[in-house]
Every structure is written in structure tokens, then in C-alpha cells.
Enzyme design. Structure first.
Site, short mmCIF file in Angstrom:
data_model
loop_
_atom_site.label_atom_id
_atom_site.label_comp_id
_atom_site.label_asym_id
_atom_site.label_seq_id
_atom_site.Cartn_x
_atom_site.Cartn_y
_atom_site.Cartn_z
N HIS A 118 103.27 -12.10 104.80
CA HIS A 118 103.05 -11.45 103.54
C HIS A 118 103.53 -12.04 102.41
CE1 HIS A 118 101.85 -6.98 103.80
NE2 HIS A 118 101.62 -7.59 104.93
N ASP A 124 109.20 -0.74 101.48
CA ASP A 124 108.38 0.33 101.53
C ASP A 124 107.33 -0.05 102.59
OD1 ASP A 124 109.47 1.73 99.65
OD2 ASP A 124 108.33 1.11 98.00
N GLU A 182 112.38 6.33 93.19
CA GLU A 182 111.32 5.50 93.08
C GLU A 182 110.30 6.04 92.03
OE1 GLU A 182 109.59 3.11 96.26
OE2 GLU A 182 108.00 2.93 95.24
#
Length: 415
Positions: free
Chosen positions: A100, A161, A272
Site C-alpha cells: 500500500h 481506517d 474524523e
């Protein structure tokens, strides 16, 4: 415009997009020497194309070899072998977790990519004592850590997340999410690390032992060593989550409410924010699946392309605490200045909330919309500048773009 300047701009744009590579293929003798290393795992020298991409999908660098380590000793032996080649060797090494990275950081042009997920076979060990923790491989996925620790009624304190990332990958960056305001990023919740250094040594470090290496490796982007094991602090895990979203048309109210919530002694467990253009959808985006109970829609939210700010907040609870949870949530919501009729909420299990992004990933993969370029930028903006930033960026640039999420995490710098 002068031709030379045009040529310069073309080269600059190509480099910025990551499409220009300068791959040096190592000598055949070097590859042969790698193949002769006594390993518990193995090297791949031909089928290596899967290690030449990452989540960013902006850069592609073909490695010469991929190491599938069967043990930490394999990683140490490989790094040591490269180190002993000397400073004139051009062979590079990159640790790759779940891939990632955004600009090829988990790739190695003409070098060695270490497939860290091969270490997931190392058994996790949960200590459920007075100061609970879990020992897990650097190549283990956070979602697997969660499943294992929940067997003991425990869970890590701080998350990202998206949980389908490796421990070593997020700890080499920071690991930020909506819990960061309270617990700090993931790197603030680590008790101990095992690291393979650039010399190929296996070193255990902590705040008390080899502390310089410990603090350098956490958030060090892999430049101070490869994280092969981490001891992660745990806390009692709740069973349920009240998941809430409210909307703001005014940035000042939005950010001031965020600041108030992260400063309060009793507050939400996850805070958030999102920046949204109405046409991109208010309740859902590619990051999460949110199915509100009793939503109240107003036509003013639907299509005028105004910039809207969404505050996403949660309260953790156990079923027997539901009544107290309701009271706390209602008290906190009464202090916020969100748009009337824009309150949406749902109740989900703790694991459903934490793993919410993966469900959207599955849907996007089915539509062929996941493996696309993902340009991404993370910025830390001081409180004193956030209103100027919002006015210049959200007020002028955002309206010309409708792709991808824009998130605002309020954090306390003391964490």
C-alpha cells in the site's frame, strides 16, 4: 515558450508521474549468489512482476528477485549479504507488506523485494495480564491481529481506517485514524520491536533498550531497519459501536466542534472529518459502508455542488451499557453546531466498524475500480493555519474535482 523549456517540462511531468525508470539489472553472479544462500524460504527470480506495482499505481519498478522469507533469519541473511557487497554495489532492498505504498516505496528497481507477508506463519502471542499486549510478525495483517486479540476480549488501541495492511508497514509510517486524538498514532502504542538492521543484524529494541533504534524505526519509512516483530499494547474491546455522521456547511463550526471534542474529558471514541461535494454523495464514499437508521433527507443537500463537511464520530459500548451510552451521545451532540436534520446514525459491532473500508473494497474490485491510480497526499496543518488552508484549498480547488476522499483528522500534538 523556448523548446528547451518545453522539453524540460515534459521530462519533469514524466518523472512526477513515476513512469521514468532507471533499472540496473545486477550481474548474473549476484543473482547466483543469492540463490546459494541457505534459507528457510526461497527466492523468486522469474515470476516477480507482482512486486512491481503498489496501491498508488503511479510507479512500476521491476525487481531482480523477490525473497519469500520462511524466517527472520532469512531476511537478516539477505540484508547481510547485500551489505557485504560493499558501498559500490547498486543492489537495493525493499520490504513489501501489503503493497500500500503510493510512490513505489515498496518496490526495488533491479533489486530485492522482501515479501513480508510470508512471515505471517509466525504465531501471534497474546498476553492478557495487567498490561496486555500482543506479539505479532511484522508481516501480519492488522485484521488478523484484531481477530486473534478479540478471542481474549482485547484489541489494539489505535488503528488505521483500513485493516488489511501489515504491522510493519503501518508502523514504518505512523498509523493514523480517528482514535489518534486520544491514543496517538499506532507508533505511540508499541512496547517493543524486533528489527533487522542495514547490516543484517537482528536487534530487539524498546524505549529502554536500544531506544535510538526503536524511535527511529517507528515512522522511519524503513530507512533504519525492517520491522520483523512488534509488541503492541492492548485494551479491553467493546462489543458495539454507535456510528454517527453529521453535516456542516460552515467550516469554522465544523473545525471548532472537532477541536472541542478532542479536548473534552468525556467525548467520543472516534473523531474524523470529510470534505464533500454534494454530487459525490453525502452518506457513502469508497472508504466505508454506512447504512443509517431513520435518515432525514433535505433537498438542500442533494445537487447544488456546495462544499459540505461531514463529521464522523463513534461511541463504543457494551449492550448492558446502552442506556448510559445514549445519554452520553445525546449530551455531546447537543453541544455541536451541525446542520439541522443532517444527523444519521447506526449501530454496528466493533469489528464491523473497524473493518468497514474492506467491504467497499470488495465492491470496487468487483467493478474493476480498485486498481486505479491513487495519488495521495498527507498534510499536518497547525491549528493557526487551518482556516486559511480551508479557504484557499477547499474553497477554490475542491469544486473542480470529485474523485477520492478528503479527510480531516483532528489530533492533539501531545499524543
Amino acid at each position: 515558450m523556448k523548446p528547451s523549456l518545453v522539453q524540460f517540462l515534459k521530462v519533469f511531468l514524466l518523472l512526477a508521474l513515476g513512469r521514468v525508470t532507471n533499472t540496473q539489472v545486477p550481474d548474473q553472479d549476484v543473482l547466483v549468489s543469492l540463490g546459494k544462500l541457505p534459507l528457510d524460504g526461497h527466492f523468486s527470480f522469474h515470476d516477480v512482476s507482482t512486486a512491481a506495482w503498489d496501491f498508488g499505481n503511479l510507479s512500476s519498478f521491476m525487481p531482480a528477485a523477490v525473497l519469500h522469507p520462511g524466517s527472520v533469519d532469512d531476511i537478516a541473511a539477505t540484508v547481510r549479504h547485500v551489505f557485504l557487497m560493499g558501498e559500490h554495489s547498486t543492489l537495493t532492498v525493499a520490504a513489501r507488506g501489503h503493497g500500500h505504498s503510493l510512490r513505489g516505496q515498496s518496490q526495488a528497481a533491479g533489486g530485492i523485494v522482501i515479501k513480508m507477508e510470508s512471515l505471517r506463519s509466525v504465531k501471534m502471542r497474546v498476553n492478557s495480564g495487567a498490561s496486555p499486549y500482543v506479539d505479532a510478525s511484522g508481516g501480519e495483517l492488522w485484521i488478523n491481529v484484531l481477530h486473534e486479540t478479540l478471542k481474549y476480549g482485547l484489541a489494539p488501541k489505535s488503528w488505521t481506517d483500513y485493516l488489511h495492511l501489515t504491522i510493519g508497514g503501518t508502523l514504518s509510517n505512523a498509523g493514523v485514524s480517528g482514535q489518534t486524538f486520544r491514543h496517538g498514532p499506532q507508533i505511540s502504542n508499541v512496547n517493543e520491536l524486533e528489527i533487522v538492521t542495514g547490516r543484517g543484524e537482528i536487534v530487539t529494541c524498546s524505549p529502554e533498550q536500544n531506544s535510538d533504534l526503536f524511535h527511529a524505526a517507528l515512522g522511519g519509512l524503513g530507512q533504519f531497519g525492517i520491522i520483523t516483530r512488534a509488541r503492541i499494547a492492548l485494551e479491553p474491546a467493546p462489543k458495539m459501536v454507535r456510528w454517527i455522521r453529521v453535516l456542516y456547511s460552515d467550516f469554522a463550526s465544523f473545525t471548532e466542534d472537532q477541536e472541542m471534542l478532542i479536548s473534552a474529558e468525556r467525548t467520543f471514541d472516534y473523531i474524523e472529518g470529510f470534505v464533500i461535494i454534494n454530487r459525490t454523495g453525502i452518506l457513502n464514499n469508497w472508504r466505508s459502508s454506512f447504512n443509517p437508521q431513520d435518515p432525514v433527507w433535505a433537498s438542500q443537500f442533494e445537487s447544488d455542488r456546495r462544499v459540505i463537511f461531514s463529521l464522523e464520530i463513534t461511541k463504543n459500548y457494551n449492550p448492558e451499557e446502552a442506556e448510559n451510552m445514549e445519554q452520553e451521545v445525546n449530551n455531546l451532540l447537543s453541544q455541536l453546531r451541525y446542520m439541522p436534520l443532517s444527523l444519521f446514525h447506526t449501530d454496528v459491532t466493533y469489528i464491523e466498524f473497524l473493518d468497514r473500508v474492506h467491504s467497499s473494497e470488495v465492491k470496487l474490485r468487483a467493478k474493476g475500480m480498485w486498481e486505479v491510480p491513487h495519488p495521495w497526499l498527507n498534510l499536518i496543518i497547525p491549528r493557526s493555519s487551518i482556516h486559511t488552508f480551508a479557504r484557499e484549498v477547499f474553497g477554490k480547488i475542491l469544486k473542480d474535482s470529485s474523485n477520492g476522499p478528503i479527510m480531516i483528522y483532528p489530533v492533539n500534538k501531545s499524543r
